[in-house]
Design a protein around this motif. Structure first.
Motif, PDB file in Angstrom:
ATOM      1  N   THR A 119       0.825  -1.216   0.000  1.00 13.43           N
ATOM      2  CA  THR A 119       0.000   0.000   0.000  1.00 13.43           C
ATOM      3  C   THR A 119       0.854   1.260   0.000  1.00 13.43           C
ATOM      4  OG1 THR A 119      -0.208  -0.034   2.407  1.00 13.43           O
ATOM      5  CG2 THR A 119      -1.955  -1.102   1.140  1.00 13.43           C
ATOM      6  N   GLU A 120       2.089   1.155   0.496  1.00 11.97           N
ATOM      7  CA  GLU A 120       2.987   2.309   0.441  1.00 11.97           C
ATOM      8  C   GLU A 120       3.204   2.746  -1.007  1.00 11.97           C
ATOM      9  OE1 GLU A 120       6.850   2.842   2.792  1.00 11.97           O
ATOM     10  OE2 GLU A 120       7.554   2.271   0.788  1.00 11.97           O
ATOM     11  N   ALA A 121       3.414   1.786  -1.882  1.00 21.67           N
ATOM     12  CA  ALA A 121       3.672   2.104  -3.286  1.00 21.67           C
ATOM     13  C   ALA A 121       2.436   2.681  -3.960  1.00 21.67           C
ATOM     14  CB  ALA A 121       4.140   0.863  -4.032  1.00 21.67           C
ATOM     15  N   THR A 122       1.310   2.014  -3.815  1.00 16.40           N
ATOM     16  CA  THR A 122       0.113   2.453  -4.541  1.00 16.40           C
ATOM     17  C   THR A 122      -0.399   3.800  -4.054  1.00 16.40           C
ATOM     18  OG1 THR A 122      -1.276   1.096  -3.083  1.00 16.40           O
ATOM     19  CG2 THR A 122      -0.565   0.112  -5.163  1.00 16.40           C
ATOM     20  N   SER A 123      -0.351   4.040  -2.754  1.00 12.57           N
ATOM     21  CA  SER A 123      -0.828   5.333  -2.257  1.00 12.57           C
ATOM     22  C   SER A 123       0.120   6.462  -2.662  1.00 12.57           C
ATOM     23  CB  SER A 123      -1.026   5.298  -0.748  1.00 12.57           C
ATOM     24  OG  SER A 123       0.198   5.064  -0.091  1.00 12.57           O
ATOM     25  N   ALA A 124       1.420   6.208  -2.629  1.00 17.41           N
ATOM     26  CA  ALA A 124       2.377   7.244  -3.038  1.00 17.41           C
ATOM     27  C   ALA A 124       2.269   7.527  -4.537  1.00 17.41           C
ATOM     28  CB  ALA A 124       3.793   6.830  -2.681  1.00 17.41           C
ATOM     29  N   LEU A 125       2.053   6.497  -5.358  1.00 12.28           N
ATOM     30  CA  LEU A 125       1.883   6.718  -6.801  1.00 12.28           C
ATOM     31  C   LEU A 125       0.642   7.564  -7.083  1.00 12.28           C
ATOM     32  CD1 LEU A 125       2.819   3.243  -8.319  1.00 12.28           C
ATOM     33  CD2 LEU A 125       4.061   5.387  -8.588  1.00 12.28           C
ATOM     34  N   ALA A 126      -0.446   7.277  -6.426  1.00 10.89           N
ATOM     35  CA  ALA A 126      -1.665   8.064  -6.626  1.00 10.89           C
ATOM     36  C   ALA A 126      -1.435   9.516  -6.202  1.00 10.89           C
ATOM     37  CB  ALA A 126      -2.815   7.451  -5.850  1.00 10.89           C
ATOM     38  N   ASP A 127      -0.727   9.718  -5.103  1.00 10.03           N
ATOM     39  CA  ASP A 127      -0.420  11.067  -4.633  1.00 10.03           C
ATOM     40  C   ASP A 127       0.495  11.805  -5.616  1.00 10.03           C
ATOM     41  OD1 ASP A 127      -0.417  13.169  -2.616  1.00 10.03           O
ATOM     42  OD2 ASP A 127       1.680  12.593  -2.263  1.00 10.03           O
ATOM     43  N   GLN A 160       2.356  15.800 -23.689  1.00 13.75           N
ATOM     44  CA  GLN A 160       3.468  15.353 -22.859  1.00 13.75           C
ATOM     45  C   GLN A 160       2.995  14.160 -22.054  1.00 13.75           C
ATOM     46  OE1 GLN A 160       5.222  18.353 -20.511  1.00 13.75           O
ATOM     47  NE2 GLN A 160       5.905  19.555 -22.241  1.00 13.75           N
ATOM     48  N   PHE A 161       3.922  13.279 -21.770  1.00 16.62           N
ATOM     49  CA  PHE A 161       3.570  12.052 -21.081  1.00 16.62           C
ATOM     50  C   PHE A 161       4.542  11.803 -19.936  1.00 16.62           C
ATOM     51  CE2 PHE A 161       2.798  11.740 -25.625  1.00 16.62           C
ATOM     52  CZ  PHE A 161       1.430  11.501 -25.656  1.00 16.62           C
ATOM     53  N   PHE A 162       4.054  11.259 -18.855  1.00 13.60           N
ATOM     54  CA  PHE A 162       4.932  10.850 -17.762  1.00 13.60           C
ATOM     55  C   PHE A 162       4.549   9.453 -17.307  1.00 13.60           C
ATOM     56  CE2 PHE A 162       1.422  12.660 -15.280  1.00 13.60           C
ATOM     57  CZ  PHE A 162       1.239  11.681 -14.314  1.00 13.60           C
ATOM     58  N   THR A 163       5.508   8.794 -16.718  1.00 12.88           N
ATOM     59  CA  THR A 163       5.287   7.509 -16.067  1.00 12.88           C
ATOM     60  C   THR A 163       6.062   7.527 -14.761  1.00 12.88           C
ATOM     61  OG1 THR A 163       5.078   6.356 -18.173  1.00 12.88           O
ATOM     62  CG2 THR A 163       5.519   5.006 -16.242  1.00 12.88           C
ATOM     63  N   VAL A 164       5.357   7.287 -13.676  1.00 13.74           N
ATOM     64  CA  VAL A 164       5.990   7.198 -12.364  1.00 13.74           C
ATOM     65  C   VAL A 164       6.023   5.725 -11.986  1.00 13.74           C
ATOM     66  CG1 VAL A 164       5.950   7.953  -9.970  1.00 13.74           C
ATOM     67  CG2 VAL A 164       5.080   9.464 -11.742  1.00 13.74           C
ATOM     68  N   THR A 165       7.178   5.272 -11.525  1.00 18.32           N
ATOM     69  CA  THR A 165       7.366   3.867 -11.178  1.00 18.32           C
ATOM     70  C   THR A 165       7.759   3.734  -9.717  1.00 18.32           C
ATOM     71  OG1 THR A 165       8.127   3.416 -13.426  1.00 18.32           O
ATOM     72  CG2 THR A 165       8.663   1.774 -11.751  1.00 18.32           C
ATOM     73  N   GLY A 200      11.689  -9.272  -0.667  1.00 11.00           N
ATOM     74  CA  GLY A 200      12.542  -9.995  -1.605  1.00 11.00           C
ATOM     75  C   GLY A 200      13.590  -9.094  -2.232  1.00 11.00           C
ATOM     76  N   ALA A 201      14.142  -9.566  -3.340  1.00 10.87           N
ATOM     77  CA  ALA A 201      15.190  -8.820  -4.038  1.00 10.87           C
ATOM     78  C   ALA A 201      14.630  -7.516  -4.593  1.00 10.87           C
ATOM     79  CB  ALA A 201      15.767  -9.668  -5.165  1.00 10.87           C
ATOM     80  N   ALA A 202      15.495  -6.544  -4.762  1.00  7.29           N
ATOM     81  CA  ALA A 202      15.082  -5.253  -5.319  1.00  7.29           C
ATOM     82  C   ALA A 202      14.437  -5.464  -6.684  1.00  7.29           C
ATOM     83  CB  ALA A 202      16.278  -4.325  -5.435  1.00  7.29           C
ATOM     84  N   GLY A 203      13.320  -4.823  -6.909  1.00  9.10           N
ATOM     85  CA  GLY A 203      12.624  -4.928  -8.180  1.00  9.10           C
ATOM     86  C   GLY A 203      11.663  -6.103  -8.277  1.00  9.10           C
ATOM     87  N   SER A 204      11.479  -6.846  -7.191  1.00 10.00           N
ATOM     88  CA  SER A 204      10.532  -7.963  -7.223  1.00 10.00           C
ATOM     89  C   SER A 204       9.096  -7.486  -7.401  1.00 10.00           C
ATOM     90  CB  SER A 204      10.626  -8.782  -5.936  1.00 10.00           C
ATOM     91  OG  SER A 204      11.891  -9.376  -5.810  1.00 10.00           O
ATOM     92  N   TYR A 205       8.811  -6.310  -6.879  1.00 17.78           N
ATOM     93  CA  TYR A 205       7.497  -5.697  -7.020  1.00 17.78           C
ATOM     94  C   TYR A 205       7.681  -4.351  -7.711  1.00 17.78           C
ATOM     95  CZ  TYR A 205       5.935  -9.061  -3.501  1.00 17.78           C
ATOM     96  OH  TYR A 205       5.641 -10.213  -2.820  1.00 17.78           O
ATOM     97  N   ALA A 206       6.911  -4.092  -8.746  1.00 19.21           N
ATOM     98  CA  ALA A 206       7.001  -2.803  -9.442  1.00 19.21           C
ATOM     99  C   ALA A 206       5.617  -2.406  -9.946  1.00 19.21           C
ATOM    100  CB  ALA A 206       7.987  -2.870 -10.599  1.00 19.21           C
ATOM    101  N   PHE A 207       5.274  -1.147  -9.682  1.00 25.94           N
ATOM    102  CA  PHE A 207       3.983  -0.598 -10.082  1.00 25.94           C
ATOM    103  C   PHE A 207       4.219   0.712 -10.815  1.00 25.94           C
ATOM    104  CE2 PHE A 207       3.525  -2.862  -6.060  1.00 25.94           C
ATOM    105  CZ  PHE A 207       2.545  -3.793  -6.379  1.00 25.94           C
ATOM    106  N   THR A 208       3.348   1.031 -11.782  1.00 18.98           N
ATOM    107  CA  THR A 208       3.474   2.286 -12.522  1.00 18.98           C
ATOM    108  C   THR A 208       2.128   2.982 -12.629  1.00 18.98           C
ATOM    109  OG1 THR A 208       3.066   1.273 -14.677  1.00 18.98           O
ATOM    110  CG2 THR A 208       5.362   1.381 -13.948  1.00 18.98           C
ATOM    111  N   ILE A 209       2.197   4.269 -12.918  1.00 20.30           N
ATOM    112  CA  ILE A 209       1.014   5.067 -13.234  1.00 20.30           C
ATOM    113  C   ILE A 209       1.462   6.132 -14.225  1.00 20.30           C
ATOM    114  CG2 ILE A 209       1.294   6.739 -11.352  1.00 20.30           C
ATOM    115  CD1 ILE A 209      -1.819   6.592 -11.048  1.00 20.30           C
ATOM    116  N   ASN A 210       0.566   6.533 -15.128  1.00 21.02           N
ATOM    117  CA  ASN A 210       0.944   7.556 -16.100  1.00 21.02           C
ATOM    118  C   ASN A 210      -0.065   8.700 -16.099  1.00 21.02           C
ATOM    119  OD1 ASN A 210      -1.255   6.729 -17.634  1.00 21.02           O
ATOM    120  ND2 ASN A 210      -0.033   5.610 -19.116  1.00 21.02           N
ATOM    121  N   GLN A 211       0.121   9.650 -17.033  1.00 24.66           N
ATOM    122  CA  GLN A 211      -0.702  10.852 -17.069  1.00 24.66           C
ATOM    123  C   GLN A 211      -2.173  10.552 -17.353  1.00 24.66           C
ATOM    124  OE1 GLN A 211       1.357   9.972 -19.533  1.00 24.66           O
ATOM    125  NE2 GLN A 211      -0.138   9.714 -21.153  1.00 24.66           N
TER     126      GLN A 211
END
Length: 150
Positions: free
Chosen positions: A40-48, A97-102, A112-123
């Motif tokens: 939830t840390e990732a998804t809430s921060a991406l939405a913000d 213009q386009f952005f993607t936040v990861t 787990g290892a770095a990059g095991s979970y990755a989420f993105t959101i765009n404009q």
């Protein structure tokens, strides 16, 4: 004949076996619950971050005009976030213009290892899961638990 108080070895072994069975069932469920809480840390921060980028766009009529990624919006860092690292990429087209936040998990934080979970959101508010252990990715949503699909 004396009557001795206490437990027999058989009684103790049955008790230990019952505890072992309950632990084998409960521990994986608990671990998945803890992981879902960290995601939830990732998804809430991406939405913000998306909201902040849209506010920047409303003020400036572009997401960026310089070579720096996503100006005007600070990516969250430690101690505000503990389990994920955030990056922002933008591109400029002819008219848009386009952005993607990861958000990608960092190592040694119980995910787990770095990059095991990755989420993105765009404009366009398109959410995607690009890495998730045990799931076929990419998915066009944010997965929060094993076996979940869009």
């Amino acid at each position: 004949m004396k009557h001795r108080a206490g437990f027999t070895l058989i009684e103790l072994m049955v008790t230990v076996a019952i505890i072992a069975i309950l632990s084998a069932i409960a521990l994986p469920s608990y671990n998945e619950y803890v992981i879902r809480g960290k995601l939830t840390e990732a998804t809430s921060a991406l939405a913000d971050l998306r909201v902040k980028l849209e506010q920047y766009y409303q003020d400036n009529r572009h997401y960026s005009s310089t070579a720096s990624a996503c100006p005007g919006v600070a990516m969250p860092t430690t101690p505000a976030v503990k389990y994920f690292a955030f990056t922002c990429n933008w591109t400029t087209g002819n008219t848009n213009q386009f952005f993607t936040v990861t958000a990608s998990n960092v190592a040694n934080q119980g995910l787990g290892a770095a990059g095991s979970y990755a989420f993105t959101i765009n404009q366009a508010n398109v959410r995607a899961t690009t890495a998730f252990p045990g799931a076929t990715v990419p998915k066009s949503c944010w997965i929060s638990k094993k076996g979940e699909s869009c």
